[in-house]
Scaffold this motif. Structure first.
Motif, PDB file in Angstrom:
ATOM      1  N   SER A  67       0.835  -1.210   0.000  1.00 13.16           N
ATOM      2  CA  SER A  67       0.000   0.000   0.000  1.00 13.16           C
ATOM      3  C   SER A  67       0.864   1.252   0.000  1.00 13.16           C
ATOM      4  CB  SER A  67      -0.911   0.023   1.215  1.00 13.16           C
ATOM      5  OG  SER A  67      -1.779  -1.078   1.197  1.00 13.16           O
ATOM      6  N   ALA A  68       1.911   1.247   0.796  1.00 16.25           N
ATOM      7  CA  ALA A  68       2.813   2.395   0.843  1.00 16.25           C
ATOM      8  C   ALA A  68       3.538   2.573  -0.491  1.00 16.25           C
ATOM      9  CB  ALA A  68       3.822   2.223   1.968  1.00 16.25           C
ATOM     10  N   GLN A  69       3.905   1.474  -1.139  1.00 17.44           N
ATOM     11  CA  GLN A  69       4.577   1.558  -2.435  1.00 17.44           C
ATOM     12  C   GLN A  69       3.659   2.145  -3.502  1.00 17.44           C
ATOM     13  OE1 GLN A  69       5.694  -2.538  -2.890  1.00 17.44           O
ATOM     14  NE2 GLN A  69       7.768  -2.178  -2.122  1.00 17.44           N
ATOM     15  N   VAL A  70       2.400   1.735  -3.498  1.00 20.17           N
ATOM     16  CA  VAL A  70       1.442   2.245  -4.479  1.00 20.17           C
ATOM     17  C   VAL A  70       1.199   3.738  -4.269  1.00 20.17           C
ATOM     18  CG1 VAL A  70      -0.975   2.120  -5.205  1.00 20.17           C
ATOM     19  CG2 VAL A  70       0.336   0.038  -4.894  1.00 20.17           C
ATOM     20  N   ILE A  71       1.024   4.150  -3.022  1.00 19.10           N
ATOM     21  CA  ILE A  71       0.807   5.563  -2.724  1.00 19.10           C
ATOM     22  C   ILE A  71       2.042   6.375  -3.109  1.00 19.10           C
ATOM     23  CG2 ILE A  71       0.449   7.240  -0.868  1.00 19.10           C
ATOM     24  CD1 ILE A  71      -2.043   5.659  -1.557  1.00 19.10           C
ATOM     25  N   GLY A  72       3.214   5.883  -2.794  1.00 16.21           N
ATOM     26  CA  GLY A  72       4.451   6.581  -3.133  1.00 16.21           C
ATOM     27  C   GLY A  72       4.658   6.693  -4.633  1.00 16.21           C
ATOM     28  N   SER A  73       4.367   5.638  -5.363  1.00 19.81           N
ATOM     29  CA  SER A  73       4.509   5.661  -6.818  1.00 19.81           C
ATOM     30  C   SER A  73       3.514   6.619  -7.460  1.00 19.81           C
ATOM     31  CB  SER A  73       4.304   4.262  -7.393  1.00 19.81           C
ATOM     32  OG  SER A  73       5.293   3.394  -6.934  1.00 19.81           O
ATOM     33  N   GLY A  74       2.294   6.608  -6.974  1.00 19.37           N
ATOM     34  CA  GLY A  74       1.283   7.521  -7.502  1.00 19.37           C
ATOM     35  C   GLY A  74       1.633   8.972  -7.226  1.00 19.37           C
ATOM     36  N   HIS A  75       2.142   9.245  -6.049  1.00 22.54           N
ATOM     37  CA  HIS A  75       2.545  10.607  -5.697  1.00 22.54           C
ATOM     38  C   HIS A  75       3.698  11.066  -6.590  1.00 22.54           C
ATOM     39  CE1 HIS A  75       4.665  13.718  -3.363  1.00 22.54           C
ATOM     40  NE2 HIS A  75       3.432  14.092  -3.064  1.00 22.54           N
ATOM     41  N   ALA A  76       4.671  10.210  -6.812  1.00 25.74           N
ATOM     42  CA  ALA A  76       5.803  10.562  -7.670  1.00 25.74           C
ATOM     43  C   ALA A  76       5.346  10.797  -9.108  1.00 25.74           C
ATOM     44  CB  ALA A  76       6.853   9.462  -7.620  1.00 25.74           C
ATOM     45  N   PHE A  77       4.405   9.995  -9.580  1.00 29.28           N
ATOM     46  CA  PHE A  77       3.877  10.143 -10.932  1.00 29.28           C
ATOM     47  C   PHE A  77       3.193  11.496 -11.109  1.00 29.28           C
ATOM     48  CE2 PHE A  77       0.306   9.378 -13.937  1.00 29.28           C
ATOM     49  CZ  PHE A  77       1.069   9.216 -15.084  1.00 29.28           C
ATOM     50  N   VAL A  78       2.358  11.858 -10.151  1.00 32.73           N
ATOM     51  CA  VAL A  78       1.648  13.138 -10.238  1.00 32.73           C
ATOM     52  C   VAL A  78       2.633  14.301 -10.153  1.00 32.73           C
ATOM     53  CG1 VAL A  78      -0.012  14.628  -9.047  1.00 32.73           C
ATOM     54  CG2 VAL A  78      -0.538  12.231  -9.419  1.00 32.73           C
ATOM     55  N   GLN A  79       3.627  14.218  -9.286  1.00 36.23           N
ATOM     56  CA  GLN A  79       4.615  15.288  -9.188  1.00 36.23           C
ATOM     57  C   GLN A  79       5.403  15.436 -10.489  1.00 36.23           C
ATOM     58  OE1 GLN A  79       5.113  17.581  -6.853  1.00 36.23           O
ATOM     59  NE2 GLN A  79       3.317  16.746  -5.843  1.00 36.23           N
TER      60      GLN A  79
END
Length: 51
Positions: A9-21
């Motif tokens: 879950s933390a990996q998915v949230i982190g990846s999504g945040h990096a993608f949006v940034q």
């Protein structure tokens, strides 16, 4: 702690945040030609058309 009980879950949230940034900063071709302020919405419009 309700949301990030698993490492995945933390990996998915982190990846999504990096993608949006990265989209907001113009690192992807899909939104490079858009103005900085509406860049995120333009990128997601392009993505919905592609999918």
């Amino acid at each position: 702690m309700r949301g990030l009980k698993r490492l995945r879950s933390a990996q998915v949230i982190g990846s999504g945040h990096a993608f949006v940034q990265n989209i907001r900063r113009g690192h992807y071709e899909i939104s490079a030609d858009a103005e900085p302020d509406p860049r995120l919405s333009a990128a997601f419009t392009e993505l919905t058309l592609a999918v």
